[in-house]
Write a protein that holds these residues in place. Sequence first.
Motif, PDB file in Angstrom:
ATOM      1  N   PHE A 199       0.872  -1.177   0.000  1.00 46.77           N
ATOM      2  CA  PHE A 199       0.000   0.000   0.000  1.00 46.77           C
ATOM      3  C   PHE A 199       0.905   1.221   0.000  1.00 46.77           C
ATOM      4  O   PHE A 199       1.600   1.487   0.976  1.00 46.77           O
ATOM      5  N   SER A 200       0.931   1.969  -1.089  1.00 45.75           N
ATOM      6  CA  SER A 200       1.932   3.027  -1.265  1.00 45.75           C
ATOM      7  C   SER A 200       1.455   4.373  -0.726  1.00 45.75           C
ATOM      8  O   SER A 200       0.249   4.652  -0.673  1.00 45.75           O
ATOM      9  N   SER A 201       2.442   5.166  -0.330  1.00 43.59           N
ATOM     10  CA  SER A 201       2.236   6.585  -0.017  1.00 43.59           C
ATOM     11  C   SER A 201       1.202   6.821   1.076  1.00 43.59           C
ATOM     12  O   SER A 201       0.210   7.515   0.874  1.00 43.59           O
ATOM     13  N   GLN A 218      10.533  -9.125   4.715  1.00 41.33           N
ATOM     14  CA  GLN A 218      10.763  -8.021   3.794  1.00 41.33           C
ATOM     15  C   GLN A 218       9.958  -6.822   4.275  1.00 41.33           C
ATOM     16  O   GLN A 218       8.731  -6.878   4.344  1.00 41.33           O
ATOM     17  N   LEU A 219      10.670  -5.748   4.603  1.00 38.12           N
ATOM     18  CA  LEU A 219      10.052  -4.533   5.122  1.00 38.12           C
ATOM     19  C   LEU A 219      10.485  -3.345   4.281  1.00 38.12           C
ATOM     20  O   LEU A 219      11.684  -3.098   4.118  1.00 38.12           O
ATOM     21  N   SER A 220       9.511  -2.593   3.760  1.00 36.77           N
ATOM     22  CA  SER A 220       9.789  -1.362   3.018  1.00 36.77           C
ATOM     23  C   SER A 220       8.928  -0.251   3.591  1.00 36.77           C
ATOM     24  O   SER A 220       7.691  -0.374   3.627  1.00 36.77           O
ATOM     25  N   PRO A 274       6.199   4.333  -5.441  1.00 39.66           N
ATOM     26  CA  PRO A 274       6.976   4.234  -6.682  1.00 39.66           C
ATOM     27  C   PRO A 274       7.484   5.583  -7.162  1.00 39.66           C
ATOM     28  O   PRO A 274       8.316   5.645  -8.069  1.00 39.66           O
ATOM     29  N   TYR A 275       7.011   6.667  -6.560  1.00 38.26           N
ATOM     30  CA  TYR A 275       7.413   8.008  -6.976  1.00 38.26           C
ATOM     31  C   TYR A 275       8.583   8.568  -6.157  1.00 38.26           C
ATOM     32  O   TYR A 275       9.052   9.666  -6.420  1.00 38.26           O
ATOM     33  N   TRP A 276       9.028   7.854  -5.154  1.00 39.36           N
ATOM     34  CA  TRP A 276      10.179   8.323  -4.386  1.00 39.36           C
ATOM     35  C   TRP A 276      11.430   8.265  -5.243  1.00 39.36           C
ATOM     36  O   TRP A 276      11.635   7.321  -6.021  1.00 39.36           O
ATOM     37  N   ASP A 277      12.292   9.257  -5.078  1.00 39.02           N
ATOM     38  CA  ASP A 277      13.505   9.386  -5.885  1.00 39.02           C
ATOM     39  C   ASP A 277      14.629   8.552  -5.259  1.00 39.02           C
ATOM     40  O   ASP A 277      15.207   8.942  -4.246  1.00 39.02           O
ATOM     41  N   VAL A 278      14.940   7.430  -5.887  1.00 40.91           N
ATOM     42  CA  VAL A 278      15.977   6.542  -5.367  1.00 40.91           C
ATOM     43  C   VAL A 278      17.343   7.206  -5.439  1.00 40.91           C
ATOM     44  O   VAL A 278      18.226   6.968  -4.606  1.00 40.91           O
TER      45      VAL A 278
END
Length: 439
Positions: A91-93, A158-160, A128-132
């Motif tokens: 679940f993003s953002s 796995q933790l993000s 997915p919009y974070w600047d790596v």
Amino acid sequence: MDYFSYLPEAVILIIISFLPFRDAVRTSMLSRRWRHYWHAARNIDLDEKFFVRHGDSDENIALQRMEYMHFINHWMGIFREPEVRTFRVVFSSIAPGSAYVSDMQRCVVFAAGKCLKPIALDLDFSSPYWDVQNLNQNPQTIIQLPFIEAHATLESLQLSACRFDFLQCNNFDALNNVHLGWIEVPGYTLNKFITMCPSLETLSLKRCWNVRDMIISAQRLKVLVIDKCMEPESITVEAPLLTTFKYYGLSIYMRMDYHKNMEEAVFDYGLQSEVADEGDGEMLYNLLLEIFSVRVLTICSYMLQVLPMCEEPLSLKPKLENMRHLILKTQLHINEYYGISFFLNSCPRLEILEIDLAPKRILTVKVKGFKGTTDEMVVLRYLLKFGFVSRSLFVDFSKEKGANDVDMESNVQRQPSKVDTVGDCISLSSKYTHNHPEN
């Protein structure tokens, strides 16, 4: 003929338990009898992409997320199985103050509870919009994974963008796969956590920050990936069974014990725009000596430019006798030629040479001992014409005396063509130092 109709319910539930979660849910549309069988699914995958289409309007996405969260709450209400095999949430953002924070936190607590005991736990709240590439931006992580109850069977974690106090637990005896991304992992915490995982075989760290001094000491570790982590000051790897090592990020001090089992290695310093330390060449040279059994090696532009600065600029001694596949991430820039020759001379049994021409940064060019000779002027003109990504070019005149005991700078100034070339160098330096878009 529908042979499934003749199967007893107990057998059908066992079959459902092994299906991917999405397929298990879809069986509810087969008939009235199958409406509730999907409740027996034990490979839980709550990925927002099953509900949310990011190309839609903001209004539609908001409605789709409400439906997604309603489904999660419904599933938690009807789940009655004693345990699951895998549990995954994407679940993003989730921003601070979001209406979904409390619901998603409740889902994470449910996943960590005694009732599930997953073999694999995967929680991903990154965007997915974070600047790596931007190491100066660390997003705020809202969701917290609570204390994990005794999970003797947990094999993968796995933790993000999900915080977790690793030091609260000491029951990771079966854990062999760990991925941590977009979270703060202080070095001392990471080092302690690794010691609590005696079966650890794969460790991946992506865009973690505050890592400081990393000591990766694991007797069974086979795969190690460190991807654009922020603020590492040093990395020490003590893993006798390591077969794969991949590093992406800035140049830092790195020490590795001899790894006779190494098969693949990646050294990608693509974010480094200038020489970090005068000893970088020697450090990288020594790293190659510790992995000289490697068969597949990926080298970046930075390494090609820095290695010739070491005391053995011609080739590695001993050579990389096992090397079969060499990948060069290069622009085939003049600054990289000596580094390319270094590796070609160091790999006598090379079978595959792969050249990746993806854009990379070229380091600051410094010309020392400049005398204004014809050959030197040719090189400077070449750099001015083709150095599209050069950040700066500096010319340092030789201290020797020229004709009639005149210093080199005065000699060059007497020749208009040479003065123009050196002037162009100064302009180039000023242009890239003050106006380069990456500064």
